[in-house]
Structure formats: C-alpha cells, structure tokens
Design a protein around this motif. Sequence first.
Motif, short mmCIF file in Angstrom:
data_model
loop_
_atom_site.label_atom_id
_atom_site.label_comp_id
_atom_site.label_asym_id
_atom_site.label_seq_id
_atom_site.Cartn_x
_atom_site.Cartn_y
_atom_site.Cartn_z
N THR A 26 0.79 -1.15 0.02
CA THR A 26 -0.16 -0.09 -0.04
C THR A 26 0.77 1.10 -0.03
O THR A 26 0.63 2.24 -0.69
CB THR A 26 -0.80 0.07 1.33
OG1 THR A 26 -1.53 -1.22 1.26
CG2 THR A 26 -1.73 1.18 1.31
N GLY A 75 2.74 1.64 -3.15
CA GLY A 75 1.81 1.82 -4.40
C GLY A 75 1.54 3.45 -4.15
O GLY A 75 1.22 4.33 -5.29
N PHE A 76 1.10 3.72 -2.95
CA PHE A 76 0.76 5.20 -2.60
C PHE A 76 1.81 6.14 -2.88
O PHE A 76 1.44 7.34 -3.73
CB PHE A 76 0.36 5.26 -1.21
CG PHE A 76 -0.56 6.36 -1.10
CD1 PHE A 76 -1.92 6.92 -1.33
CD2 PHE A 76 0.08 7.78 -0.46
CE1 PHE A 76 -2.46 7.68 -1.16
CE2 PHE A 76 -0.61 8.93 0.19
CZ PHE A 76 -2.01 8.96 -0.43
N ALA A 126 2.22 6.54 -6.65
CA ALA A 126 1.13 7.20 -7.59
C ALA A 126 1.45 8.70 -7.17
O ALA A 126 1.06 9.55 -8.04
CB ALA A 126 -0.03 6.94 -6.91
N LEU A 127 1.91 9.03 -5.98
CA LEU A 127 2.17 10.40 -5.84
C LEU A 127 3.17 11.06 -6.56
O LEU A 127 3.29 12.32 -6.85
CB LEU A 127 2.55 10.71 -4.29
CG LEU A 127 1.19 10.52 -3.38
CD1 LEU A 127 1.94 10.71 -2.01
CD2 LEU A 127 0.16 11.60 -3.47
N LEU A 128 4.21 10.38 -6.78
CA LEU A 128 5.34 10.80 -7.47
C LEU A 128 5.59 10.59 -8.94
O LEU A 128 6.38 11.04 -9.57
CB LEU A 128 6.83 10.19 -6.64
CG LEU A 128 6.84 10.50 -5.29
CD1 LEU A 128 8.13 9.82 -4.74
CD2 LEU A 128 6.88 12.05 -5.00
N ARG A 165 0.68 13.77 -14.50
CA ARG A 165 0.80 13.43 -13.12
C ARG A 165 -0.46 12.39 -12.77
O ARG A 165 -1.36 12.80 -13.11
CB ARG A 165 1.06 14.24 -12.09
CG ARG A 165 2.39 15.05 -12.22
CD ARG A 165 2.38 16.23 -11.12
NE ARG A 165 3.48 17.04 -11.46
CZ ARG A 165 4.66 17.04 -11.18
NH1 ARG A 165 5.25 15.85 -10.41
NH2 ARG A 165 5.66 17.92 -11.50
N LEU A 166 -0.17 11.43 -11.86
CA LEU A 166 -1.40 10.56 -11.47
C LEU A 166 -1.98 11.56 -10.35
O LEU A 166 -3.32 11.65 -10.32
CB LEU A 166 -0.79 9.31 -10.67
CG LEU A 166 -0.72 8.22 -11.77
CD1 LEU A 166 -0.03 6.94 -11.08
CD2 LEU A 166 -1.84 7.75 -12.78
N VAL A 167 -1.22 12.27 -9.52
CA VAL A 167 -1.81 13.29 -8.53
C VAL A 167 -1.46 14.45 -8.95
O VAL A 167 -0.20 14.65 -8.69
CB VAL A 167 -1.35 12.73 -7.21
CG1 VAL A 167 -2.04 13.61 -6.14
CG2 VAL A 167 -1.85 11.36 -6.90
N CYS A 168 -2.34 15.21 -9.28
CA CYS A 168 -1.92 16.83 -9.78
C CYS A 168 -2.30 17.63 -8.68
O CYS A 168 -3.54 18.29 -8.64
CB CYS A 168 -2.62 17.03 -11.18
SG CYS A 168 -2.08 18.58 -11.81
N ILE A 169 -1.29 17.81 -7.84
CA ILE A 169 -1.91 18.71 -6.49
C ILE A 169 -1.48 20.30 -6.53
O ILE A 169 -1.63 21.09 -5.82
CB ILE A 169 -1.13 18.01 -5.21
CG1 ILE A 169 0.38 18.26 -5.14
CG2 ILE A 169 -1.71 16.50 -4.94
CD1 ILE A 169 0.93 17.91 -3.93
N GLY A 170 -0.52 20.67 -7.46
CA GLY A 170 -0.03 22.00 -7.73
C GLY A 170 -1.14 22.86 -8.17
O GLY A 170 -2.32 22.53 -8.72
#
Lengths: 750, 157
Positions: free
Chosen positions: B19, B22-23, B26-28, B60-65
């Motif tokens: 987990t 994987g997490f 996915a973040l990076l 990105r999988l996680v686009c936080i910016g």
Amino acid sequence: MSVASRLTAMLSVLSVILAGILFLPNNAGATSCKDVTLIFARGSGASLNVDENQQWERAFRRQLGQTKAAFYELGSQSIDGYQYPAVNVSDLLNGNAIGAKVTGGAGNDYGKSVMQGVQELVAYIRQTNQACPNMKYILGGYSQGAQVMSQGVQYLAPQNRDRILFLATFGDPKLRLPEGDGLFYVPACDGKNFSPWRRVVDNCRTNNGSLGGWNPYVPDDMRNKTWTWCYARDFVCGADLNFTDNSGHGRYSGPGMAIDDAANEATKRLNDYLKSVEPTVEMPPVPAAAPKPNDVALVIDTTGSMGRQIEATKALATDIANRVIAAGGRIALTEYRDFTDDIKAEVRCGLTKDAATFAAAVNALSVDGGGDDPEGLLHALMTTYNTLQWQQGASKAAIVITDDTYHNPDLIDGSTMGDVVKRSLEIDPVNTYVITNQRVANSYQDLANGTAGKVIINDGSVSAAIMDALHQVLTRPTAQLPLTGYEGPVGTEFKFDASMSSIQDSTIISYEWDFNGDGTFDRTTTSPVVYHTYPDKFDGNMQVRVIAANGSSSSASATVKVGQTTQLIRLSPAQGLTVSAQSAHEVTVSWRAPIDSAATKWIVMFNGVRLGYAAASQTRVTITDVDRTIPTEYGVMAADDEGRVSDWAMVTLPSDAPAAGGAGATSEGAAPNRNITQPNSPTMAMTVPAITSSAPSGSDKPIDGPRSEPVTAPRAEQSPSSMPVGALVAGGMAALLVSTLWYWRRMNKR
Amino acid sequence: MSKRAKVIICTIGGALLITVIGFTYALLWTGSTKEIVGVADSFHIPADWKKVSEQVEPPRLVCIGDLVCPSLIRKYQAYATISSKELISEILPTNVTKVNYDVCGQGPVPAQARKMYMDCAADFILSNGYKGTSYAYRSYDKNSDEVEVSVSIRRQL
C-alpha cells in the motif's frame, strides 16, 4: 532537487528576467499617475504573465475603455528587495507542498515565497501611493497568489487598504468561511450566514482552505470589498477533501468563469468610483512626436474608358511601389467597375512591402464594362477600407484613379458618401485622393474634403497626376491625437490636442477641427489645442486636419462618446423569474427577456453553480433530480458575446415539506406549496437536459465556459485521475482487513 | 513465535508495504512530456521567431499543484506588421476545431503601463483532446513591429 526541477527553476528564472525586461512598469511619477492599478499574484510554479494573469488582464481589457490603468504582476520586479517567486508545489520531492501543509502555509520555502509576495505588495502600494496619492487598486490572486493577497491586506496600513477598491481571490488555500462550520448542521447548506466575501463556493461545507483559514479571512474594512471563488473539486481552497482530485483548481481562468466575473464586478466598482470623483476628462501626457509609416492603397477604375490611363499606371507601377516602400510604407491595389459588371470591386494586392508583387497585380489589370457613366467607387472604397489590414499608427491614404463619376448611393451595396466618410474616419482616417479629369472633378470635392484628402486634376498626363498625388501623400504632415477615443458625460469639456503632429521640410500653419465627423470643419485654429463641449449626447467621430505651409495636409480622427455608458454597460437582467416544482425532484425555471434585451444567451445557476447556457430565445429550462429536502436557489443572468453580463435575477425555492410537497416561487416571493411526494433517494446529482450544449448562433458557446453538459453535484465524485490511488489504498485496506479477520477466526478456533 | 503468527505478520506487513509503495509511486509518478511538446511543435511558428521561454508540466497521477497536468506554455518574440489576429490565425495548427478571438485590435489602454500591451487573445480547441490560448502583445511604440506571442496548451478537463 532533480534535474527536471532545476531545469524548471532555471526556465522560471529566465522567464522572470525576460518578463522583467519586457514588462517594466512605468515609474509611477506624478505625470503618469493612473486611475487604477490592477495587481495580480500568480499561482505556485507559474511563470510570469501566463494563464490566470493573462486572463485577468484580458478580462479587464474588454472593459477598461478610456480608464487610465496600469497592470502590475507581483514578482515582475524587485521592490525594496522583495520579489514574489511563487515556488512550485507540484513536485512533491522539493518538499514545498508538505512544508506548506505542515506549517499552515507559514513556513518552509512556501511560506517564505508567500511572505516575499506580501512584502512586495506592501512595498509596491506604499511606493506608488507616495507618487500617486489618488490612485486606486484592484487586487487579484490565484492559489498561492490568493494567499499572498488575503495575507497581504492584513499587512497593509488601514489608510492603504482604503485605497483598494476590490480584492478577488481564486482557490485560496487560506480561505475561511465560518458558515461552512458544523458537523450535523451547516448554516451554508441551509443558505444562511453567508460571508460577504463568498461569491461562488460550490460546496456548502467548505469552511477552511487546505492550509487552514485566516480568522477572520480579511480585516473588517475589507469584508465588503472582497469576493472569493472556490469551485467544486478544488482541494486547495477546501471544496474537496480528496487531495488526489484537484481538477476544479484549474478552472478559474476559463472564459466566463471566476476571473471574468471578478473583472465585471471590479470594473463596475471602479466606474462607480470614477463617476463620483472625476467630472472631467484628463488627457495622458503627450509623447514625443514621431514620424508615421504610410499605408497607401491605389484604387483604380478599370471600366472600358480607362485603357490609356491604366497602361500609364502599369508603366509606373514599380516606381510607385518603390517610392512608398522607401518612405517606410506599404502599398495595395483595388480594382473596381460597376454594378452591371462581373468585377465590382476586388482587392488585387493587399498591403505589401514587395514592389514586385504590387507591380504584378497592376500589370494583370485589363479594362472592360462600365455601362452607364457613374461607377461603383463607393463600394470599392468600402471594400478597400474594410478588407485591408491597415497598420495601427500608420498614416493611411487611398489614391483613386478614375475618369467618371460614381453612384451615390452605390448600386452594389447601398453605401452613401456619408458612410464612406464615416468609415474612413473610423480607420483613423484613410485620406482619399482622387485623380480625375476637370469635367467630373467637382463631384469628388465632398469625398476629398470629408476624408481630408484632395482632388488632383488629370490634365492629360495621368503619370504626372499620379506622381503629384504620391508626392502629396508621402510629404504631407503627420497628424496625431494622443487618444484614439474620448469619452465622458454630457457637459464635459474635452481637450483635443494635436501638438504631436509634425512635418518634415515645412511647418504646420493651422489646424481645422471637425467635432462631429460630418466632413465640415467647424473651427480653424493656429493653436494645436482646442477645448470643446458637446451640449448633448453624441456617439461618433471627430477629426483634425493639419495644414502645412507647403499646402499639404493630413488628418487624424478619434471616436467620441458623450453621455454614453459603454464602459458601464450592464445588460438588462431577466425579468419575472419564476421557479415551479414539476414533480418531487424536477423544477422548471422560467423568465422573461426585457424589451431592450441585448442578451445572446442566458446563464443559469443552481445553488451557486453555473449549470450552463440557454439560447437567447429560450426562457425556460427544466432541472431534474433536484434534492428538494433543502431550500434551493436559482439564478438567471443575461450575457452577450462581448462578455457583458447583467445582474443575477435570483429566487429561492423553499424546501419541500413532507406534508406540503411541491412548491413554486418567484423573484418577488415564494408561492404556496403544492402536494408533491419526497424523492426516494436524497441524491445531489442533477441533470439539465433542457439547457443546450451548443451556442444559439454557432459560436456563442465559450470553449471552456460554464458546464452545459449534464451536471454532477457540487459534492464531487471521484475523478478518473484519482482512481489509481484510491484503488491502491482500498486494496491495501482490504488485504489488511481480510488478514485480521482470518487471524481472529483462527484464534477463536483455538 | 509460531509459524502461523509469522505468516500473519508477514501478510499484514506485506499488504501495508504494498500500500505504502503504491501510494508513494502514485504520488510521485510523472509521465512523459513528449506528447504535449509534440502538440506545441505542431504550431506553425515561423523560423525567424525567437523562443524566449518554455514551461512544461508533465502528466501526473496526482496533480496537486497550481499547474494543470499536463500543460505547456511557450513564449516567442517576433516582428510582424500584420494584425495580431491574423498572426495568431497563421500559427494555429491544422487540427484546430474551434477558435474564439477576443480583445483583438482594441488598441492599447490609454496610459502606457508597460512596454507591451495585450492586443489579441484566441482560445482554441484541437482535435486531439488539447485546448489552449494564444496571446499576442504589441509594443506601445507605434513605430515598432515587435510582437510577443504566447501559446498555452493543456489537456481538456
């Protein structure tokens, strides 16, 4: 820091340097004070003058009119050593995102970046205040930049905050909305206790931005001058707690979205302020005179009788082009005949600096047709004026070669002499020189006078006449006005200043003024400056004709709007807005278009969310799957293709009580309830099938406009982009649960 | 510790490890910028235009910016006498399906605030799922043909 991050940082620094070179703001000295400075702070990791900042400037450009405005973007220069870097938070490896979260946006490189922006803002306002004590400010910020602004106003002295007309924040990580507090009862979801700065906040449970809200969000004296936008699926401002789905955060800069909305409101407040304090129109400082390039169009009659003259023109074609080009100009060619001919008016060569291209176009001319004596010159001039890409700031001239008169009004497009003169002036102006024979010369005097051109007699040598006309065009004075448009209320004394006008090898001896653009010069002065007051409303052009000692002349024109309200235009709002429940979860919204409606579409809003557009002809939409267990709010706003909007017409439909059922409401008040059953499922999903997804006329729909497809609820669903993370977490948790259960059962068996 | 307990601990630990890995992955995770750069390259930029800056944000999988993932912005410096609208229309790629022009040819704001002013904007949609905006800035100096053009591209949300 990774190689990619370093490269990004280097590019950002390079763009900052280049932007600094390209966008140096003026020293706000006393002579260049503006009515307003619009300051914007960009989001994390963004280069200078991109996306949100560009949309900010563009939205205001539509509406500023003659308002003296300056744009300043934080970070574009160092002020007192402070320069906002807008550090990147997208790359988790640089630690800025985590640092920001851990410190509530106050520490780490992120916090330092914000403080740089805050201090740059404070220093900029302090400095410009000293130079321009009457200047006002409009502030805007996106994401990290929104934090800079909401934090920055807390650092400003009260007397400096007093100079701020409006603050707009988009996706602020430090947003604070107390009405979103509450575990079971949330006042905002009941439509209560809205903060004055709440503009569009899609999730009623939003109370704090992702970095924790300021409390209070803004100082008391900014409460009614601040608007904030926080769209659904924006984790940053707290509209969504799922940090893996931040897709709403990038939507503020779309056409018709938050930034446009902010510009509309800010401009309204600015104009209200200017109206209250500025009864007269001030002229900006006059820049030094500079020679202007020439754009010259040759407009040739090619009817049957023009054969000899055209052959003479062909012989001169290269020479004509070379003379114009050598004087820094461009040349074009239009051929025209009459309404009975196949060729009516054709631009054979657009404005070019290529002599060979022009000469080839001239050499391809041949003569034919003509029919009756008058020809289609007015149509030809309108075609020429409207087709050519005239260079802004250039002196413009059309040289007509003909041997006969013209139809007035024109038999091809109905243009009149007045239309041609008016259009000439609108293009700043196109001075029209007519080479013709003595027989018909008088018929062209009005055209020449109205466009500040001349009639040149062809007394047998068309070559000599052409060279004479060309000489006059290229050696005429340069007439210049400092503005392309003047605007003010009735009774304003306008100052028209032609002192920028100039001429080489001669002197300017007089100035002739045509205040209403009718081609008649109302006053002649030796001074380059006149003052004129329009007694009534006026919407047209004025021109000044500059006369030189060598007999040459030229003119400059400008638009004049007196008593008009083009800067302030708000469309008429929808009337008689009515909402009626058709079933347990279906609501019909209907309204009337006002008689003077200029709307090309209607924007429909539900509970603070813009659902989409309805065509101008449509005054009724049906919204389905509405959760009527809570009060629901509906709005309709008129909009046009120029980005102008009306105020919202709003109405709230009370919640559907179990005993009472359906309800109706109008903008004047709620109507009695009707018996309607409750929806079985308390879903927030809704669809808007009645709202068209395409524009009524094919191009009205902004390409990134408000949603017009079936709309999902403000409480966002998980987006596809967040699925991999969610799946991984769910998988891990499931494995953990299964393992624990298996272990527990084994232990019990023992 | 019994063999069974060891198996249980290993199972739980393995699940947790998977987990976390994987997490973190996915973040990076960032994708290739090749596609969006290719979209930018499909614009018909004249050879004598000078590219002055470029900013590329990868998928990105996680686009936080604050930057849309993926997105690209290029700026060019050029010299041209044709109108800004014409200029933009000439550089747009052939797969443009819709263009909306805005504020084109309105002229400068009355007071000179900077060296360049926004003269034209165009929102466009491409047939390959991208959209964007192009801006043209002109010089306040009427004798200057200098123009700055920016092209901003992002995936449609």
